[in-house]
Design a protein around this motif. Structure first.
Motif, PDB file in Angstrom:
ATOM      1  N   HIS A  29       0.813  -1.207   0.000  1.00 18.90           N
ATOM      2  CA  HIS A  29       0.000   0.000   0.000  1.00 18.90           C
ATOM      3  C   HIS A  29       0.853   1.266   0.000  1.00 18.90           C
ATOM      4  O   HIS A  29       0.432   2.302  -0.530  1.00 18.90           O
ATOM      5  CB  HIS A  29      -0.935   0.001   1.206  1.00 18.90           C
ATOM      6  CG  HIS A  29      -2.002  -1.038   1.117  1.00 18.90           C
ATOM      7  ND1 HIS A  29      -3.169  -0.971   1.831  1.00 18.90           N
ATOM      8  CD2 HIS A  29      -2.089  -2.179   0.390  1.00 18.90           C
ATOM      9  CE1 HIS A  29      -3.929  -2.018   1.549  1.00 18.90           C
ATOM     10  NE2 HIS A  29      -3.284  -2.767   0.688  1.00 18.90           N
TER      11      HIS A  29
ATOM     12  N   SER B 294       0.330   5.247  -4.526  1.00 13.51           N
ATOM     13  CA  SER B 294       0.350   6.521  -5.249  1.00 13.51           C
ATOM     14  C   SER B 294       1.413   6.526  -6.336  1.00 13.51           C
ATOM     15  O   SER B 294       1.177   6.997  -7.461  1.00 13.51           O
ATOM     16  CB  SER B 294       0.599   7.676  -4.271  1.00 13.51           C
ATOM     17  OG  SER B 294      -0.461   7.783  -3.348  1.00 13.51           O
TER      18      SER B 294
ATOM     19  N   LEU C 289       0.289   4.344  -9.304  1.00 10.66           N
ATOM     20  CA  LEU C 289      -0.732   4.999 -10.110  1.00 10.66           C
ATOM     21  C   LEU C 289      -0.145   6.132 -10.942  1.00 10.66           C
ATOM     22  O   LEU C 289      -0.619   6.425 -12.045  1.00 10.66           O
ATOM     23  CB  LEU C 289      -1.860   5.520  -9.212  1.00 10.66           C
ATOM     24  CG  LEU C 289      -2.667   4.443  -8.471  1.00 10.66           C
ATOM     25  CD1 LEU C 289      -3.715   5.091  -7.585  1.00 10.66           C
ATOM     26  CD2 LEU C 289      -3.302   3.452  -9.441  1.00 10.66           C
ATOM     27  N   ALA C 290       0.922   6.765 -10.425  1.00 11.12           N
ATOM     28  CA  ALA C 290       1.558   7.866 -11.155  1.00 11.12           C
ATOM     29  C   ALA C 290       2.560   7.372 -12.192  1.00 11.12           C
ATOM     30  O   ALA C 290       2.705   7.979 -13.256  1.00 11.12           O
ATOM     31  CB  ALA C 290       2.258   8.799 -10.165  1.00 11.12           C
TER      32      ALA C 290
ATOM     33  N   ALA D 178      -7.642  -0.099  -2.022  1.00  4.44           N
ATOM     34  CA  ALA D 178      -6.338  -0.018  -2.673  1.00  4.44           C
ATOM     35  C   ALA D 178      -6.179  -1.112  -3.719  1.00  4.44           C
ATOM     36  O   ALA D 178      -5.710  -0.866  -4.845  1.00  4.44           O
ATOM     37  CB  ALA D 178      -5.228  -0.114  -1.631  1.00  4.44           C
TER      38      ALA D 178
END
Length: 307
Positions: A33, A37, A40-41, A66
């Motif tokens: 987790h 971010s 995803l980027a 998530a």
């Protein structure tokens, strides 16, 4: 970019496909987790992610939010760690039901478990423990695998273990045992290359000889991981399958050997503690992709784009 394919529904399969169609060149990593971010980027083209089943057996909450975000763009591999496939007792039917429901919920590309045991009665151990390679154990392991495959209506992959002790009562080699399990149940195999290297060092056998005897034709996924070094009570080197650092050069060499013999297979970088930043883990997956590209998968353009 969902590269997953639908699995054929089976109860007790006669013979699984060793490789999911379209998945041969995929390289992935453990999903943590902390990396959501960053993934995803700046994700991983032609990648996939693996999770431990037991971390997602609740009904909802942040873990599932998530994982759903990852599943929207990537295939998944669900890797069980607590089924106790090699245990002498019956499988926990409640655990198996939760495992079945998780597989149905996320429709993963791959489903796997360990050739190990981790519970006795109502006691659960925080480890994957070895088992004797005997006819009685073989019968029990096959019974358990058939039960899991019947529950989830598809075949699983069985992972070779990393071990630190061996049973004097064993009557067959680990590779012969694993081959017999695959032949009797129709399950595929998950070749953990680091486990081979760790066990070979700890028991004093040749990792290359082990691979020569392993039923590589049934391998549907490959695991790679880092290991740590300790010393036993006699000051002999002891390797620990720690999943907490980069993959060693020796393990990369064994991986090249495997891929050169059977071609590319979906390859997963395991990293479970002392987590690095996402680019470090991503780079390890890209190294696996480059090695697979040398042996039949054309990814040159994508590799140059992602490097």
């Amino acid at each position: 970019m969902d590269n997953s394919t639908s699995a054929t529904a089976v109860g007790k399969p006669d013979r699984p496909l060793p490789v999911t169609p379209g998945a041969q060149g995929l390289a992935g990593t453990s999903f943590k987790h902390e990396h959501l971010s960053a993934i995803l980027a700046d994700g991983l083209n032609n990648g996939f992610f693996e999770v431990h089943a037991e971390n997602y057996m609740g009904a909802g909450g942040p873990p599932h939010r998530a994982l759903a975000a990852i599943r929207a763009d990537y295939p998944l591999s669900i890797h069980g760690v607590c089924m106790s496939i090699g245990g002498p007792g019956a499988l926990d039917v409640n655990h198996l039901a939760r495992f079945r429901d998780l597989v149905a919920r996320y429709e993963p590309m791959l489903v796997s478990e360990h050739l190990a045991w981790s519970s006795h009665g109502r006691t659960f151990f925080n480890d994957l423990l070895p088992l004797p390679y005997t006819q009685d154990t073989l019968d029990k392991v096959c019974e358990h695998i058939n039960q899991v495959q019947e529950a989830i209506k598809r075949s699983i992959l069985l992972e070779n273990p990393s071990t630190y002790v061996a049973f004097a009562s064993s009557t067959m080699s680990e590779t012969d045992f694993i081959r017999a399990v695959s032949q009797r149940t129709g399950c595929g195999l998950l070749m953990d290359v680091n486990n081979v290297f760790v066990s070979a060092n700890n028991h004093g056998f040749s990792a290359s000889a082990y691979l020569a005897e392993f039923p590589l034709e049934q391998v549907g996924e490959i695991h790679l991981a880092g290991h740590s070094e300790q010393h036993d009570d006699e000051n002999e080197l002891l390797l620990i399958d720690s999943h907490d650092r980069v993959i060693s050069d020796s393990v990369w060499m064994l991986y090249r050997n495997v891929v050169s013999r059977i071609g590319p297979r979906p390859t997963l970088i395991e990293w479970d503690s002392n987590l690095p930043d996402w680019p470090v883990l991503r780079a390890q997956a890209l190294t696996a992709r480059r090695i697979m590209a040398e042996h039949g998968i054309s990814l040159a353009g994508e590799l140059s784009h992602e490097a």
